[in-house]
Design a protein around this motif. Structure first.
Motif, PDB file in Angstrom:
ATOM      1  N   GLY A   1     -34.958  39.547  -0.312  1.00 40.64           N
ATOM      2  CA  GLY A   1     -36.336  39.187   0.021  1.00 40.64           C
ATOM      3  C   GLY A   1     -37.344  40.081  -0.685  1.00 40.64           C
ATOM      4  O   GLY A   1     -38.531  39.805  -0.687  1.00 40.64           O
ATOM      5  N   GLU A   2     -36.847  41.147  -1.293  1.00 40.13           N
ATOM      6  CA  GLU A   2     -37.729  42.011  -2.080  1.00 40.13           C
ATOM      7  C   GLU A   2     -37.352  41.898  -3.557  1.00 40.13           C
ATOM      8  O   GLU A   2     -38.156  41.532  -4.384  1.00 40.13           O
ATOM      9  N   ARG A   3     -36.094  42.189  -3.846  1.00 41.66           N
ATOM     10  CA  ARG A   3     -35.641  42.107  -5.243  1.00 41.66           C
ATOM     11  C   ARG A   3     -34.759  40.892  -5.455  1.00 41.66           C
ATOM     12  O   ARG A   3     -34.084  40.434  -4.539  1.00 41.66           O
ATOM     13  N   ILE A   4     -34.779  40.426  -6.691  1.00 46.03           N
ATOM     14  CA  ILE A   4     -33.869  39.346  -7.085  1.00 46.03           C
ATOM     15  C   ILE A   4     -32.656  40.017  -7.720  1.00 46.03           C
ATOM     16  O   ILE A   4     -32.802  40.824  -8.645  1.00 46.03           O
ATOM     17  N   TYR A   5     -31.456  39.678  -7.221  1.00 46.36           N
ATOM     18  CA  TYR A   5     -30.232  40.252  -7.794  1.00 46.36           C
ATOM     19  C   TYR A   5     -29.498  39.268  -8.690  1.00 46.36           C
ATOM     20  O   TYR A   5     -28.646  39.669  -9.476  1.00 46.36           O
ATOM     21  N   GLY A   6     -29.800  37.985  -8.540  1.00 45.22           N
ATOM     22  CA  GLY A   6     -29.138  37.011  -9.399  1.00 45.22           C
ATOM     23  C   GLY A   6     -29.497  35.596  -8.975  1.00 45.22           C
ATOM     24  O   GLY A   6     -30.076  35.381  -7.908  1.00 45.22           O
ATOM     25  N   PHE A   7     -29.155  34.666  -9.854  1.00 46.06           N
ATOM     26  CA  PHE A   7     -29.437  33.254  -9.588  1.00 46.06           C
ATOM     27  C   PHE A   7     -28.126  32.498  -9.481  1.00 46.06           C
ATOM     28  O   PHE A   7     -27.166  32.820 -10.179  1.00 46.06           O
ATOM     29  N   GLY A   8     -28.078  31.491  -8.603  1.00 45.51           N
ATOM     30  CA  GLY A   8     -26.867  30.692  -8.444  1.00 45.51           C
ATOM     31  C   GLY A   8     -27.087  29.260  -8.904  1.00 45.51           C
ATOM     32  O   GLY A   8     -28.005  28.970  -9.685  1.00 45.51           O
ATOM     33  N   ASP A   9     -26.251  28.375  -8.391  1.00 45.34           N
ATOM     34  CA  ASP A   9     -26.300  26.967  -8.795  1.00 45.34           C
ATOM     35  C   ASP A   9     -27.612  26.310  -8.364  1.00 45.34           C
ATOM     36  O   ASP A   9     -28.293  26.792  -7.455  1.00 45.34           O
ATOM     37  N   SER A  10     -27.888  25.172  -8.973  1.00 44.38           N
ATOM     38  CA  SER A  10     -29.045  24.384  -8.549  1.00 44.38           C
ATOM     39  C   SER A  10     -28.722  22.899  -8.687  1.00 44.38           C
ATOM     40  O   SER A  10     -27.807  22.521  -9.422  1.00 44.38           O
ATOM     41  N   VAL A  11     -29.497  22.116  -7.962  1.00 47.82           N
ATOM     42  CA  VAL A  11     -29.278  20.661  -7.940  1.00 47.82           C
ATOM     43  C   VAL A  11     -30.632  19.970  -7.861  1.00 47.82           C
ATOM     44  O   VAL A  11     -31.558  20.488  -7.232  1.00 47.82           O
ATOM     45  N   TYR A  12     -30.735  18.832  -8.510  1.00 54.33           N
ATOM     46  CA  TYR A  12     -31.933  17.989  -8.361  1.00 54.33           C
ATOM     47  C   TYR A  12     -31.476  16.662  -7.789  1.00 54.33           C
ATOM     48  O   TYR A  12     -30.576  16.019  -8.330  1.00 54.33           O
ATOM     49  N   ARG A  13     -32.076  16.269  -6.668  1.00 53.95           N
ATOM     50  CA  ARG A  13     -31.726  14.992  -6.053  1.00 53.95           C
ATOM     51  C   ARG A  13     -33.003  14.140  -6.075  1.00 53.95           C
ATOM     52  O   ARG A  13     -33.951  14.394  -5.324  1.00 53.95           O
ATOM     53  N   ALA A  14     -33.008  13.145  -6.990  1.00 50.34           N
ATOM     54  CA  ALA A  14     -34.221  12.323  -7.164  1.00 50.34           C
ATOM     55  C   ALA A  14     -34.423  11.407  -5.961  1.00 50.34           C
ATOM     56  O   ALA A  14     -33.455  10.971  -5.341  1.00 50.34           O
ATOM     57  N   TYR A  15     -35.677  11.139  -5.620  1.00 52.44           N
ATOM     58  CA  TYR A  15     -35.961  10.074  -4.668  1.00 52.44           C
ATOM     59  C   TYR A  15     -35.831   8.749  -5.411  1.00 52.44           C
ATOM     60  O   TYR A  15     -36.279   8.630  -6.569  1.00 52.44           O
ATOM     61  N   SER A  16     -35.243   7.750  -4.769  1.00 52.40           N
ATOM     62  CA  SER A  16     -35.201   6.414  -5.374  1.00 52.40           C
ATOM     63  C   SER A  16     -36.617   5.840  -5.339  1.00 52.40           C
ATOM     64  O   SER A  16     -37.483   6.346  -4.602  1.00 52.40           O
ATOM     65  N   ALA A  17     -36.819   4.748  -6.086  1.00 46.85           N
ATOM     66  CA  ALA A  17     -38.148   4.122  -6.096  1.00 46.85           C
ATOM     67  C   ALA A  17     -38.538   3.695  -4.681  1.00 46.85           C
ATOM     68  O   ALA A  17     -39.702   3.821  -4.275  1.00 46.85           O
ATOM     69  N   GLN A  18     -37.541   3.234  -3.933  1.00 45.50           N
ATOM     70  CA  GLN A  18     -37.839   2.779  -2.567  1.00 45.50           C
ATOM     71  C   GLN A  18     -38.212   3.964  -1.668  1.00 45.50           C
ATOM     72  O   GLN A  18     -39.149   3.882  -0.868  1.00 45.50           O
ATOM     73  N   GLU A  19     -37.497   5.064  -1.828  1.00 49.97           N
ATOM     74  CA  GLU A  19     -37.820   6.261  -1.037  1.00 49.97           C
ATOM     75  C   GLU A  19     -39.214   6.776  -1.394  1.00 49.97           C
ATOM     76  O   GLU A  19     -39.999   7.165  -0.525  1.00 49.97           O
ATOM     77  N   GLN A  20     -39.495   6.739  -2.697  1.00 49.60           N
ATOM     78  CA  GLN A  20     -40.823   7.185  -3.146  1.00 49.60           C
ATOM     79  C   GLN A  20     -41.918   6.350  -2.510  1.00 49.60           C
ATOM     80  O   GLN A  20     -42.958   6.865  -2.099  1.00 49.60           O
ATOM     81  N   ALA A  21     -41.667   5.048  -2.442  1.00 50.82           N
ATOM     82  CA  ALA A  21     -42.683   4.147  -1.874  1.00 50.82           C
ATOM     83  C   ALA A  21     -42.907   4.483  -0.398  1.00 50.82           C
ATOM     84  O   ALA A  21     -44.051   4.493   0.077  1.00 50.82           O
ATOM     85  N   VAL A  22     -41.830   4.788   0.310  1.00 48.48           N
ATOM     86  CA  VAL A  22     -41.966   5.138   1.740  1.00 48.48           C
ATOM     87  C   VAL A  22     -42.775   6.426   1.882  1.00 48.48           C
ATOM     88  O   VAL A  22     -43.700   6.519   2.701  1.00 48.48           O
ATOM     89  N   LEU A  23     -42.463   7.425   1.049  1.00 47.24           N
ATOM     90  CA  LEU A  23     -43.173   8.713   1.149  1.00 47.24           C
ATOM     91  C   LEU A  23     -44.627   8.566   0.728  1.00 47.24           C
ATOM     92  O   LEU A  23     -45.533   9.141   1.327  1.00 47.24           O
ATOM     93  N   SER A  24     -44.813   7.785  -0.330  1.00 50.33           N
ATOM     94  CA  SER A  24     -46.173   7.591  -0.821  1.00 50.33           C
ATOM     95  C   SER A  24     -47.046   6.953   0.264  1.00 50.33           C
ATOM     96  O   SER A  24     -48.201   7.355   0.471  1.00 50.33           O
ATOM     97  N   ALA A  25     -46.472   6.000   0.985  1.00 49.94           N
ATOM     98  CA  ALA A  25     -47.230   5.334   2.058  1.00 49.94           C
ATOM     99  C   ALA A  25     -47.511   6.299   3.216  1.00 49.94           C
ATOM    100  O   ALA A  25     -48.426   6.080   4.009  1.00 49.94           O
ATOM    101  N   ALA A  26     -46.726   7.365   3.308  1.00 46.19           N
ATOM    102  CA  ALA A  26     -46.907   8.320   4.417  1.00 46.19           C
ATOM    103  C   ALA A  26     -47.895   9.438   4.058  1.00 46.19           C
ATOM    104  O   ALA A  26     -48.283  10.219   4.939  1.00 46.19           O
TER     105      ALA A  26
END
Ligand SMILES: Nc1ncnc2c1ncn2[C@@H]1O[C@H](COP(=O)(O)OP(=O)(O)OP(=O)(O)O)[C@@H](O)[C@H]1O
Ligand SMILES: CC(=O)N[C@H]1[C@@H]2OC[C@@H](O2)[C@@H](O)[C@@H]1O[C@H](C)C(=O)O
Length: 375
Positions: A30-55
């Motif tokens: 929480g003070e220093r960074i000692y290293g970086f690990g894995d990462s992932v990107y999980r895209a919203y589908s067009a339908q999910e985007q539409a639901v969020l956009s409406a919200a």
């Protein structure tokens, strides 16, 4: 409360562009960074985007069941499969942000996420700051401070996030702690990609101006740019923050223009907002490190390079990951919350005094990975 010590923390951010969930591991105390690990990107589908956009623009108490289901499902999918992590930082999906009014709203249920993933979850990072008179945003600056120290920086520098909205952090890495007076100055610069995306979608069905292709063919219309810069927001002293759609009206300024000129002008507006922001830096930064999707827009980057005296580089120039920096930030901030360390201060959000935001939810009957009493 967690004792000082390194932890493999996993952070998740789903930004104002509504494109998806970024998740990344950071090894940090929480003070220093000692290293970086894995990462992932999980895209919203067009339908999910539409639901969020409406919200967008909705508040707790509104009927948000469908949108909440989208946020929870996307996060569970994004965050499963990281192996042994001690803590999760869950930002949630910002639907509305009115720091001087109704507050701020990040959709998501940290209790349910902790149960589903069997890992303690820190969430609702912004409310406590607003309750103490802060803007509730931006919050990445405390992580930017850690990044500056991780890089071994010795002179003031600035980080710029070009997401849906832009935010700038000026850092003095010679200070010992981020909450020290004069260590950080941060604020939202103005709209960055959101209006560009809105116009390319409305006019061409394209989610964004890939590689600045349209902007490159057009010209910045000066009259529209000047009207945009008349916005009182640019005269406000930082810290200050913005709702994603605070500048929605700027789209009207380019309505009559052809597609290329409209997008070029909106790109020019995003750059000009950053230039205005740079004028607030207490000392000129030695470099501007750019994170967020806008760093992949060469037209926007070139506009910044031409106008600024310091080098303008993507954060990859120093070995950081500009696609995951905000997700990493919420991993780092989660560890700070667990340790009771501040996550914002007067220089970053205008809060009265340093505050440790966030709520911790622990899974029931889980093997405790953190010290201290459970909820
Ligand atoms: N190759 C590219 N060319 C032009 N623009 C791009 C490119 N790649 C990404 N972008 C822009 O970056 C945006 C995504 O940026 P990012 O993921 O940083 O936003 P975010 O995290 O949702 O936003 P915020 O930081 O405001 O919460 C896209 O919507 C698009 O506008
Ligand atoms: C309320 C909210 O979600 N704000 C986001 C948004 O996206 C960019 C800018 O506006 C920044 O203020 C913030 O996110 C970043 C990650 C932050 O808190 O530092």
């Amino acid at each position: 409360m967690l004792k000082a010590g390194r932890i493999r923390a996993l952070g998740a951010m789903s930004g104002t562009s509504l494109d998806g969930v970024d998740a990344a591991v950071v090894e940090t105390d929480g003070e220093r960074i000692y290293g970086f690990g894995d990462s992932v990107y999980r895209a919203y589908s067009a339908q999910e985007q539409a639901v969020l956009s409406a919200a967008l623009g909705r508040w707790p108490g509104d009927d948000l069941d469908e949108a909440l289901e989208v946020v929870q499902r996307a996060h569970i999918e994004a965050l499963s499969g990281f192996g042994d992590v001690g803590l999760i930082g869950f930002h949630g999906q910002t639907l509305a942000h009115e720091p001087q009014g109704r507050g701020t709203h990040q959709l998501g249920d940290g209790d349910a996420l902790a149960e589903a993933l069997r890992v303690p979850v820190v969430w609702d990072f912004r409310s406590a700051d607003i309750r103490l008179g802060g803007e509730g945003a931006p919050l990445a600056p405390f992580y930017h401070f850690a990044c500056a120290q991780w890089m071994g920086a010795t002179a003031p520098l600035a980080f710029l996030n070009l997401g849906g909205v832009g935010n700038l952090t000026w850092v003095d890495p010679r200070r010992d702690r981020p909450e020290e007076e004069g260590a950080l100055l941060a604020f939202d610069t103005g709209p960055a990609n959101a209006p560009i995306n809105d116009v390319t979608m409305a006019r061409r069905g394209q989610p964004f101006d890939r590689d600045g292709a349209l902007a490159r063919r057009g010209e910045v219309v000066q009259g529209a740019l000047e009207l945009f810069l008349d916005e009182p927001y640019f005269l406000r002293m930082p810290p200050k923050s913005l709702d994603r759609d605070a500048f929605r009206d700027m789209i009207a300024l380019v309505e009559e223009l052809d597609d290329a000129d409209a997008v070029a002008t909106l790109t020019g507006m995003s750059a000009a907002a950053v230039l205005r922001g740079m004028e607030h830096c207490p000392e000129p930064p030695e470099r501007l490190l750019v994170t967020g999707g806008g760093r992949k827009n060469p037209v926007l980057m070139e506009m910044l390079r031409v106008a600024l005296d310091c080098p303008v580089e993507p954060v990859e120039a120093v070995g950081l990951d500009g696609d995951m920096l905000e997700a990493q930030a919420f991993a780092h901030l989660a560890v700070r919350v667990a340790r009771g360390l501040p996550t914002s201060c007067p220089g970053t959000t205008g809060v009265r005094a340093g505050v440790s935001g966030g709520t911790i939810s622990r899974p029931s009957h889980a093997i405790r990975t953190m010290g201290g009493g459970g909820a």
